[in-house]
Enzyme design. Structure first.
Site, PDB file in Angstrom:
ATOM      1  N   SER A 187     133.150 126.678 -21.088  1.00 38.83           N
ATOM      2  CA  SER A 187     134.039 127.642 -19.513  1.00 38.83           C
ATOM      3  C   SER A 187     132.932 128.160 -18.543  1.00 38.83           C
ATOM      4  CB  SER A 187     135.246 128.420 -19.378  1.00 38.83           C
ATOM      5  OG  SER A 187     135.511 129.248 -19.702  1.00 38.83           O
TER       6      SER A 187
ATOM      7  N   ASP B  10     130.464 136.839 -20.297  1.00 41.73           N
ATOM      8  CA  ASP B  10     129.890 134.977 -20.381  1.00 41.73           C
ATOM      9  C   ASP B  10     129.054 134.217 -19.071  1.00 41.73           C
ATOM     10  OD1 ASP B  10     131.226 135.542 -22.643  1.00 41.73           O
ATOM     11  OD2 ASP B  10     133.033 134.228 -21.983  1.00 41.73           O
TER      12      ASP B  10
HETATM   13  P1  ADP Z   1     135.731 128.591 -24.601  1.00 47.28           P
HETATM   14  O1  ADP Z   1     136.041 129.494 -25.191  1.00 47.28           O
HETATM   15  O2  ADP Z   1     134.811 127.439 -25.090  1.00 47.28           O
HETATM   16  O3  ADP Z   1     134.947 129.017 -22.992  1.00 47.28           O
HETATM   17  P2  ADP Z   1     138.002 128.095 -22.466  1.00 47.28           P
HETATM   18  O4  ADP Z   1     139.502 128.412 -23.091  1.00 47.28           O
HETATM   19  O5  ADP Z   1     137.572 129.750 -22.066  1.00 47.28           O
HETATM   20  O6  ADP Z   1     136.957 128.243 -23.805  1.00 47.28           O
HETATM   21  O7  ADP Z   1     137.683 126.997 -21.522  1.00 47.28           O
HETATM   22  C1  ADP Z   1     137.552 125.745 -22.139  1.00 47.28           C
HETATM   23  C2  ADP Z   1     138.214 124.583 -21.221  1.00 47.28           C
HETATM   24  O8  ADP Z   1     136.488 124.406 -20.270  1.00 47.28           O
HETATM   25  C3  ADP Z   1     139.108 123.464 -21.535  1.00 47.28           C
HETATM   26  O9  ADP Z   1     139.845 123.583 -21.638  1.00 47.28           O
HETATM   27  C4  ADP Z   1     138.259 122.557 -20.424  1.00 47.28           C
HETATM   28  O10 ADP Z   1     139.018 122.844 -18.979  1.00 47.28           O
HETATM   29  C5  ADP Z   1     137.061 123.225 -19.726  1.00 47.28           C
HETATM   30  N1  ADP Z   1     135.874 122.500 -20.678  1.00 47.28           N
HETATM   31  C6  ADP Z   1     134.947 123.266 -22.158  1.00 47.28           C
HETATM   32  N2  ADP Z   1     133.810 122.223 -21.737  1.00 47.28           N
HETATM   33  C7  ADP Z   1     134.162 120.635 -21.135  1.00 47.28           C
HETATM   34  C8  ADP Z   1     133.525 119.589 -21.134  1.00 47.28           C
HETATM   35  N3  ADP Z   1     132.868 119.441 -22.091  1.00 47.28           N
HETATM   36  N4  ADP Z   1     134.873 118.645 -20.550  1.00 47.28           N
HETATM   37  C9  ADP Z   1     135.758 118.831 -19.874  1.00 47.28           C
HETATM   38  N5  ADP Z   1     136.325 119.948 -19.599  1.00 47.28           N
HETATM   39  C10 ADP Z   1     135.560 121.375 -20.223  1.00 47.28           C
HETATM   40 MG    MG Z   2     135.974 130.502 -21.805  1.00 45.47          MG
END
Ligand code: ADP
Ligand code: MG
Length: 379
Positions: A124, A169
């Protein structure tokens, strides 16, 4: 990835945009220290979000996510928030720039990434930083400073995605630098780069793929313990505490509070020890500190779980230089510093043993410390 994103842009919008990238991050050491005014020590990794973007001369944003095969179209006013959660990250970045007096107009974009979602590598933040940096370049002549870009990402999570995260982050994704980690002082927000060139070692994240949701928010309980001890010591945060100070009030506080505070105080000192070790190129000391952090998180702070302790035990058995829980705990990844010649055996052993006990293999993410958010052509 680049070709696919460009091709999707051509198909959806015609022609070409400008390519931007921003990385996910890992944290070498400094866990549960941010809310205690201490240090974190992240680095950007070679797993990225990449977007092709071009202003479209309207007041509408049109975006296509390749990974989710989904489109979103939205305006730039507060009432225009899109439904899809992935698009809210982009909408949030636009809104947070506008709220700060910056400029954002309509644009078209296609994007994709290889930061694993929800694995603790902050996909994210990569998404937010990629768009924040791009919109700064395309519409604001890069007049928004980099720290503000990180804050724009953080505010996006708070105000549009319901995640009450710290700054680490987004900070790491924006400021990342190849072959360097960043020690961020969570009290003063000052930071310093330290060289990270673990020649002869590899850095690998092992994802347990478990997440234990516990009933009585353990995170808030840990925070409350830290705050109680700080208050008892008459200081704002445990950043200013020493073990001598803690031992002097040991009989006045609960054993639980004592061990929580002990971890935080020791962890702060470990971050500083790791900085010295990195400057000296002493990766054995770095590794030892990582194991100590794991032990502290497991025994004193009690945020580990059976699966993570097992991953740590296997690492030790395989002669891995350093290994520890990364992130808040109760599941997710361990971060491992492994000698080149032990790497293949470690990966095989950890997969086999974990699978034999828990019925699924952990996911393996080798990472290389890399640069932060940038225009693709700048690299
Ligand atoms: P993380 O720990 O990886 O940050 P989060 O739950 O905070 O996990 O964020 C993940 C969210 O970010 C996904 O549910 C989506 O909404 C968005 N996201 C992350 N990577 C992508 C991607 N490659 N394409 C589209 N959305 C993404
Ligand atoms: Mg995140």
């Amino acid at each position: 990835m680049k070709e696919k994103i460009e091709k999707a842009f051509e198909q959806h919008f015609g022609g070409k945009g400008t390519l931007y990238v921003a990385p996910g991050r890992f944290n070498l050491i400094g866990e549960h220290t941010d809310y205690n005014g201490g240090f974190v020590f992240p680095g950007a990794i070679d797993k990225l979000m990449m977007a092709d973007i071009r202003p479209n001369g309207t007041d509408k944003v049109r975006v296509y996510s390749l990974d989710l095969n989904d489109n979103a179209e939205f305006g730039l006013n507060e009432a225009d928030a899109p439904e899809q959660s992935w698009a809210r990250y982009i909408f949030g970045v636009c809104r947070e720039i506008l709220k700060r007096g910056g400029k954002v107009e309509g644009f078209d974009a296609t994007f994709a990434g290889n930061v694993p979602l929800g694995a603790g590598l902050s996909s994210s933040a990569a998404l937010e930083s990629c768009f924040a940096n791009a919109l700064n370049d395309l519409f604001n002549d890069n007049s928004i400073d980099k720290f503000e870009l990180a804050r724009i990402g953080q505010s996006t999570e708070h105000n549009y995605c319901g995640v009450n995260c710290g700054i680490m982050d987004q900070f790491a994704s924006v400021f990342g630098k190849k072959d360097h980690l960043m020690r961020l002082d969570c009290r003063s927000m000052e930071f310093e780069y330290f060289p990270f060139k673990p020649v002869g070692h590899r850095l690998v994240l092992v994802d347990s793929r478990v997440k234990h949701e516990l009933a009585d928010s353990p995170y808030n309980k840990r925070r409350a313990s830290c705050e109680r001890v700080a208050k008892r010591l008459g200081i704002e945060t445990l950043r200013d505490a020493t073990m001598e100070m803690l031992d002097a009030i040991k009989t006045d506080i609960t054993a639980e509070d004592y061990f929580r505070a002990k971890f935080v105080i020791e962890e702060k000192d470990r971050v500083l020890a790791v900085c010295d070790a990195l400057v000296a190129g002493d990766y054995d000391t770095v590794g030892r500190c990582m194991y100590e952090t794991h032990k502290g998180l497991s025994k004193d702070y009690e945020v580990s779980c059976e699966e993570l302790d097992y991953l740590n035990d296997i690492a030790k058995e395989c002669g891995v230089t350093g290994s520890r829980i990364m992130g808040g705990g109760f599941g997710g990844c361990t971060v491992n510093l492994v000698k080149e010649e032990l790497y293949d055996n470690f990966i095989k052993t950890v997969k086999d043993k974990f699978n034999a006990r828990y019925g699924h293999e952990p996911k393996i993410y080798p990472v290389i410390v890399s640069d932060g958010a940038r225009r693709y052509e700048d690299q």
